[in-house]
Design a protein around this motif. Sequence first.
Motif, short mmCIF file in Angstrom:
data_model
loop_
_atom_site.label_atom_id
_atom_site.label_comp_id
_atom_site.label_asym_id
_atom_site.label_seq_id
_atom_site.Cartn_x
_atom_site.Cartn_y
_atom_site.Cartn_z
N TYR A 1 -27.72 32.30 -2.93
CA TYR A 1 -28.12 31.16 -3.75
C TYR A 1 -29.36 31.47 -4.59
N TRP A 2 -29.90 32.67 -4.51
CA TRP A 2 -31.15 32.96 -5.20
C TRP A 2 -31.02 32.88 -6.72
N ALA A 3 -29.88 33.29 -7.25
CA ALA A 3 -29.69 33.22 -8.71
C ALA A 3 -29.80 31.77 -9.18
N ALA A 4 -29.19 30.85 -8.43
CA ALA A 4 -29.29 29.43 -8.79
C ALA A 4 -30.72 28.94 -8.63
N LEU A 5 -31.41 29.41 -7.57
CA LEU A 5 -32.80 29.01 -7.37
C LEU A 5 -33.69 29.48 -8.50
N MET A 6 -33.45 30.70 -8.97
CA MET A 6 -34.28 31.23 -10.06
C MET A 6 -34.13 30.38 -11.32
N ASP A 7 -32.92 29.92 -11.59
CA ASP A 7 -32.73 29.02 -12.74
C ASP A 7 -33.49 27.72 -12.55
N ILE A 8 -33.50 27.20 -11.33
CA ILE A 8 -34.22 25.95 -11.05
C ILE A 8 -35.72 26.16 -11.22
N PHE A 9 -36.24 27.28 -10.71
CA PHE A 9 -37.67 27.58 -10.86
C PHE A 9 -38.04 27.69 -12.34
N ARG B 1 -36.60 26.26 -14.92
CA ARG B 1 -36.63 24.92 -15.53
C ARG B 1 -37.90 24.17 -15.15
N ASP B 2 -38.49 24.53 -14.01
CA ASP B 2 -39.72 23.87 -13.55
C ASP B 2 -40.97 24.65 -14.00
N GLU B 3 -40.80 25.48 -15.06
CA GLU B 3 -41.91 26.21 -15.68
C GLU B 3 -42.55 27.22 -14.73
N LEU B 4 -41.72 27.83 -13.89
CA LEU B 4 -42.16 28.92 -13.03
C LEU B 4 -41.35 30.16 -13.39
N LYS B 5 -42.02 31.29 -13.46
CA LYS B 5 -41.32 32.54 -13.74
C LYS B 5 -40.87 33.16 -12.42
N ALA B 6 -39.58 33.37 -12.27
CA ALA B 6 -39.03 33.87 -11.02
C ALA B 6 -38.38 35.22 -11.24
N VAL B 7 -38.70 36.16 -10.36
CA VAL B 7 -38.14 37.51 -10.42
C VAL B 7 -37.77 37.93 -9.01
N GLU B 8 -36.59 38.54 -8.86
CA GLU B 8 -36.18 39.04 -7.55
C GLU B 8 -36.59 40.50 -7.43
N THR B 9 -37.37 40.81 -6.41
CA THR B 9 -37.84 42.18 -6.17
C THR B 9 -37.55 42.54 -4.72
N ASN B 10 -36.74 43.55 -4.54
CA ASN B 10 -36.36 43.99 -3.19
C ASN B 10 -35.79 42.82 -2.39
N ASP B 11 -36.46 42.43 -1.32
CA ASP B 11 -35.98 41.34 -0.47
C ASP B 11 -36.81 40.07 -0.64
N THR B 12 -37.46 39.93 -1.76
CA THR B 12 -38.34 38.77 -1.97
C THR B 12 -38.10 38.17 -3.36
N LEU B 13 -38.53 36.93 -3.50
CA LEU B 13 -38.61 36.27 -4.78
C LEU B 13 -40.07 36.18 -5.18
N GLU B 14 -40.37 36.60 -6.40
CA GLU B 14 -41.74 36.53 -6.91
C GLU B 14 -41.84 35.37 -7.89
N LEU B 15 -42.72 34.44 -7.61
CA LEU B 15 -42.95 33.29 -8.49
C LEU B 15 -44.33 33.42 -9.09
N SER B 16 -44.40 33.25 -10.40
CA SER B 16 -45.69 33.31 -11.07
C SER B 16 -45.81 32.13 -12.04
N TRP B 17 -47.03 31.80 -12.40
CA TRP B 17 -47.28 30.67 -13.29
C TRP B 17 -48.43 31.04 -14.21
N ALA B 18 -48.53 30.31 -15.29
CA ALA B 18 -49.56 30.63 -16.30
C ALA B 18 -50.94 30.22 -15.82
#
Length: 276
Positions: free
Chosen positions: A249-257, A259-276
Amino acid sequence: MKTRKTEHNRIKIIRAAALILFLALLFTPEQMNRTVIAGIAIAGITGSLLFLLIPMLPRISVPSFFKNTPFHRQKRRKSRQKSPVFDMETLLIRQVGYQITDKIKAAFPDASWEYTLPIKAESLLNCEIIRIRTFHTGDYNFADISLDRYGHLKLFMMTITDFTPVPGRKNPDNPTPGNPENPAEPPVHVDPESWYSLIGKPLLTELIGDLQARGHRKLFINEAGEIFIYANNTPEIKDTFQHFPPRDYWAALMDIFTRDELKAVETNDTLELSWA
């Protein structure tokens, strides 16, 4: 055709009987009692008429002015009325209940709930906030639900704690870590949208606000739902998501992030979330 022929024969018989009785009355000798003969003639004619009319009675309809009496109107109304399976109020409350169940179970598969007070359809239609008690929903034990003017269900999870100590009281929604009777199991099915609105976003909003105030610009989430940052290249766990969706479900989660103005990237076994 046969019925018409029978009726025609009956009419012939009545005419013949009436003619015979009339002739008998007309040519009766004077010495005989004409009153007796007249009575016999009238009785014969009346009997002949009844003989003709009785078979026709089942086909004679009730006159229209009798059909409009209150008795006949009430009888017709009762024959047409059928008791409905559900009344509209019960149907509306039940359908809203199904929506609540689907939305909560999308994030907490074992969840159940009940109204804290009996509700009426009028409260739902007036968009009033209604409180429910939830079970097996992690740290949450209550929720406020309401319908907007377009009929969309709004649901806000919350935690209400009673600070009055009760000896021997246990919280079934917060099992002791390591308890073999409550093993942690991944959810069978998760709706990413519902999970994010009920669990993910409230926790992330609070956590990101705190991290941003202290100069951080990103966080990481692993498959176990642990939220952590790196301090001097050492992971430091800040919190843990409950029922975090698996990697499918991570691909769907990344789209949701996103839309909520969070940059989401999948790296290895983790999701990286960043913000301005």
